[in-house]
Design an enzyme around this catalytic site. Structure first.
Site, PDB file in Angstrom:
ATOM      1  N   GLU A 111       9.673   8.431 -16.377  1.00 46.47           N
ATOM      2  CA  GLU A 111       8.309   8.925 -16.623  1.00 46.47           C
ATOM      3  C   GLU A 111       7.832   8.582 -18.033  1.00 46.47           C
ATOM      4  OE1 GLU A 111       7.810  13.095 -14.603  1.00 46.47           O
ATOM      5  OE2 GLU A 111       9.872  12.824 -15.224  1.00 46.47           O
ATOM      6  N   HIS A 165       0.831  -1.215   0.000  1.00 46.21           N
ATOM      7  CA  HIS A 165       0.000   0.000   0.000  1.00 46.21           C
ATOM      8  C   HIS A 165       0.862   1.261   0.000  1.00 46.21           C
ATOM      9  CE1 HIS A 165      -3.349  -2.652   1.373  1.00 46.21           C
ATOM     10  NE2 HIS A 165      -2.370  -3.236   2.026  1.00 46.21           N
ATOM     11  N   SER A 204      14.967  21.536 -15.479  1.00 45.79           N
ATOM     12  CA  SER A 204      13.738  22.245 -15.815  1.00 45.79           C
ATOM     13  C   SER A 204      14.118  23.537 -16.515  1.00 45.79           C
ATOM     14  CB  SER A 204      12.967  22.540 -14.526  1.00 45.79           C
ATOM     15  OG  SER A 204      12.145  23.676 -14.706  1.00 45.79           O
ATOM     16  N   LYS A 264      16.091  21.755 -10.415  1.00 49.36           N
ATOM     17  CA  LYS A 264      15.414  20.491 -10.715  1.00 49.36           C
ATOM     18  C   LYS A 264      16.261  19.483 -11.472  1.00 49.36           C
ATOM     19  CE  LYS A 264      11.131  20.067 -11.011  1.00 49.36           C
ATOM     20  NZ  LYS A 264      10.175  19.213 -10.349  1.00 49.36           N
TER      21      LYS A 264
END
Ligand code: ARG
Length: 440
Positions: free
Chosen positions: A274, A140, A261, A267
């Site tokens: 992804e 979970h 970024s 970043k």
């Protein structure tokens, strides 16, 4: 109409297989005396010249030719005249296109099997490097019990191993020779289908001409196997995305596989992970497209089937590039061992071990579960971890607690006591690595 119906802009990708298939067909026609040796030679020479132009990029593709089969045949006739008109004897584009796709897919599956093997080897190598690293295991997405990082890595080895088996199994049904079915009913000409199969290294030929030209099950099977590979990678990738966040900081992905970024200078984004996850969606889409194209289709060949190629090609490209880059990224991940181990010992992750300890002292599991529950509550109230407790405190909850319990709270002992087959104990993981290296 021409623009709409043509498929040459995507099926030109099959040219090598179309030519390979045509050369085998011509050799068979020659051997059967259906065409003369001179015609056979002239066809072969012509086809090879076309292949050369296609490889070097000098062949001019024209949408008026409709598809790759027509483009090659027309060009052959332009080059060698009458003999070229004999190539299509006893053949239809309906069986020809199935041959091309089967040859193409057979080669691509071979390549994917190599990519999967590389990924599996990378997993084993990483597991060996991280053999003793302890990490929190989750259910979970809540910290559950400590496990070995090597055990986690090998859980994906198992998944990719099943993927490999699925591709091998699918390959058996891809690797069947369809030529000779002609349009749908076979042919009255004396073709030798087994000879064509031998030339093209197919172990068997298809057994029903109608099924041969109408069937695309092997494409559905392939895309479905590919969808599972993508799904497995996407799950792994999602863990990596989570683990690379500063909140977790279990891993650092090498700069080579992350991007910055355009606005936030601090970043470092896990784009590869992804994108693999995102691309899984398109492969699922291709699977649904293929099933839908086939649904309710009347026997046998229908032009709908031309729509099988783009989903298939894109699936092959997507899964191949994803496997390759995923393996590369994995090889350059730094696992923050101390951080993982430290987190593995927190949040009462050894509570189950505590209960097991009491069970070994003869206390029924349900009762033990209740006792440990109360200990956890006590810890929460007093802002303590289990490892902060003294023996005196433990004994307040049950007199059966002795000195040994303190050792049992160590994550290493928690891990190494899980010696059931398939458990996370180091000796079990080592066993599995030994088996993997020996048998696969
Ligand atoms: N381009 C077609 C396809 O991909 C080849 C077969 C065409 N057959 C036909 N009878 N029009 O399916």
């Amino acid at each position: 109409m021409e623009e709409f119906t043509q498929s040459i802009h995507f099926d030109r990708r099959l040219f090598r297989y179309d030519i390979e298939g045509s050369i085998a067909h011509a050799r068979m026609l020659g051997r059967q005396g259906i065409i003369s040796p001179v015609e056979e030679r002239s066809i072969k020479t012509g086809l090879k010249a076309i292949r050369k132009e296609m490889v070097t990029g000098t062949f001019i593709f024209d949408i008026k030719d409709e598809d790759i089969h027509m483009a090659i045949e027309k060009s052959l006739i332009r080059r060698i005249g009458k003999a070229g008109e004999k190539l299509h004897t006893g053949r239809s584009r309906n069986d020809q296109v199935v041959l091309d796709v089967r040859l193409y897919l057979r080669a691509e599956i071979k390549n994917l099997l190599i990519l999967l093997k590389n990924l599996k080897s990378e997993l084993v190598e990483t597991a060996k490097r991280e053999k003793t690293t302890i990490m929190p295991g989750y259910t979970h997405l809540q910290k559950a019990q400590p496990v070995l990082l090597s055990h986690y890595l090998l859980s994906f080895w198992e998944m990719f191993d099943r993927d490999e088996q699925r591709f091998r199994d699918c390959q058996k049904r891809v690797n069947v020779m369809p030529l000779g079915a002609a349009a749908l009913a076979g042919t009255s000409l004396p073709l030798d289908r087994n000879y064509v199969a031998r030339l093209l290294k197919f172990p068997t030929v298809t057994r029903n001409s109608m099924d041969t030209v109408g069937d695309r099950d092997f494409i559905v099977e392939f895309i479905s196997s590919a969808a599972l590979v993508m799904m497995h990678m996407s799950r792994f990738c999602e863990d990596l995305v989570i683990w690379s966040s500063s909140e977790f900081h279990y891993i650092e992905i090498s700069d080579a596989f992350t991007t910055g970024s355009s606005i936030m200078p601090q970043k470092k984004n896990p784009d590869v992970a992804e994108l693999i996850s995102g691309k899984t969606g398109r492969v699922y889409g291709h699977l649904m497209a293929m099933l839908t194209i086939l649904k309710g289709l009347p026997m046998t060949y229908n032009r709908d089937l031309q729509e099988d190629k783009e989903p298939l090609f894109d699936t092959v490209d997507t899964v191949a590039s994803s496997l390759e880059i995923f393996t590369g990224m994995l090889s350059q991940i730094t696992f923050m061992r101390e951080r993982m181990e430290q987190e593995a010992g927190r949040d009462f992750s050894t509570a189950t071990d505590m209960a097991a300890y009491l069970v070994q002292k003869g206390i029924p599991f349900r009762e033990a579960h209740g006792i440990v529950g109360r200990i956890v509550e006590y810890c929460l109230d007093n802002k303590k971890e289990l490892s902060d407790l003294t023996l005196v405190e433990f004994r307040k909850f049950h007199t059966q607690f002795d000195r040994e319990v303190l050792a049992r709270l160590q994550t290493a002992s928690s891990v190494n006591l899980r010696k059931t087959i398939g458990g996370t104990a180091q000796i079990m993981v080592e066993d599995r690595i030994r088996d993997i290296e020996k048998f696969s």
